[in-house]
Design a protein around this motif. Sequence first.
Motif, PDB file in Angstrom:
ATOM      1  N   ASP A   1       1.402   6.646  -6.857  1.00 49.12           N
ATOM      2  CA  ASP A   1       0.306   7.562  -7.221  1.00 49.12           C
ATOM      3  C   ASP A   1       0.732   9.010  -7.071  1.00 49.12           C
ATOM      4  O   ASP A   1       0.456   9.855  -7.921  1.00 49.12           O
ATOM      5  N   TYR A   2       1.423   9.266  -5.947  1.00 44.96           N
ATOM      6  CA  TYR A   2       1.859  10.638  -5.668  1.00 44.96           C
ATOM      7  C   TYR A   2       2.801  11.127  -6.767  1.00 44.96           C
ATOM      8  O   TYR A   2       2.683  12.237  -7.280  1.00 44.96           O
TER       9      TYR A   2
ATOM     10  N   GLY B   1       0.820  -1.206   0.000  1.00 45.81           N
ATOM     11  CA  GLY B   1       0.000   0.000   0.000  1.00 45.81           C
ATOM     12  C   GLY B   1       0.851   1.251   0.000  1.00 45.81           C
ATOM     13  O   GLY B   1       0.551   2.233  -0.706  1.00 45.81           O
ATOM     14  N   PHE B   2       1.929   1.213   0.776  1.00 46.25           N
ATOM     15  CA  PHE B   2       2.815   2.383   0.862  1.00 46.25           C
ATOM     16  C   PHE B   2       3.434   2.688  -0.500  1.00 46.25           C
ATOM     17  O   PHE B   2       3.433   3.832  -0.960  1.00 46.25           O
TER      18      PHE B   2
ATOM     19  N   ARG C   1       2.281   1.834  -3.389  1.00 44.83           N
ATOM     20  CA  ARG C   1       1.247   2.290  -4.321  1.00 44.83           C
ATOM     21  C   ARG C   1       0.976   3.789  -4.121  1.00 44.83           C
ATOM     22  O   ARG C   1       0.823   4.543  -5.060  1.00 44.83           O
ATOM     23  N   GLN C   2       0.961   4.172  -2.829  1.00 41.42           N
ATOM     24  CA  GLN C   2       0.736   5.595  -2.512  1.00 41.42           C
ATOM     25  C   GLN C   2       1.845   6.469  -3.108  1.00 41.42           C
ATOM     26  O   GLN C   2       1.590   7.520  -3.702  1.00 41.42           O
ATOM     27  N   VAL C   3       3.095   5.977  -2.954  1.00 34.82           N
ATOM     28  CA  VAL C   3       4.240   6.741  -3.485  1.00 34.82           C
ATOM     29  C   VAL C   3       4.135   6.836  -5.009  1.00 34.82           C
ATOM     30  O   VAL C   3       4.346   7.906  -5.611  1.00 34.82           O
TER      31      VAL C   3
END
Length: 213
Positions: free
Chosen positions: A10-11, A3-4, A6-8
């Motif tokens: 996306d960002y 998840g982490f 994926r967040q990076v």
Amino acid sequence: MTGFFRQVADYTQNAISAGKYLLQGLAVTFDHMGRRPITVQYPYEKLIPSERYRGRIHYEFDKCIACEVCVRVCPINLPVVDWVMNKETKKKELRNYSIDFGVCIFCGNCVEYCPTNCLSMTEEYELASFDRHSLNFDNVALGRLPTSVTTDPSVKPLRELGYLPQGIMDPHEVPNKDPRAGKLPAEVLDWMKQESSKEGEIASISNTKEEVN
Ligand code: SF4
Ligand code: SF4
């Protein structure tokens, strides 16, 4: 952990997109920075109003049935429809029709809803007057055919707001070889012909494709 990451990801993607859009906007700004705005030499030069320009309303007395729909749809109940009832024929007889352009907001509602299409919006925008009462047009004034920028021999019509070539500060100093802002009627006609021939070619190609299929 996934998840982490994926967040990076996306960002980062959003940041890249934002940067791209920012650069696109700046490219337009930089493109215009080296140019100088041009002044339309009104009234010798005039911009051609856009196709759907909402100018002075044109009215055809013979087509009007005095239904008063235009009055009801007008936000300020502006058009004055002066009629009398003919007792013999039991029909309305139109006497006069007027619109006060000192009050009209040119919203086009009356034109849109008129059941007989006797109203239309023209490209005429020169309504300035010393006396506000002269802006109250009766059916004769409303029935006058509109003037057009492209058919007026005394003005040079400009197609759109243009810019002077790079480095030129005064519109009168534009060298003859440089393309001038805006187009003359003959150039506009050529451009329209080219566009219509292109559209014709595209239509014939698509027709051929359809026939083949
Ligand atoms: S809506 Fe049209 S036809 Fe009816 S009164 Fe107005 S101008 Fe005349
Ligand atoms: S253009 Fe709009 S404001 Fe003007 S007369 Fe028509 S409906 Fe009324």
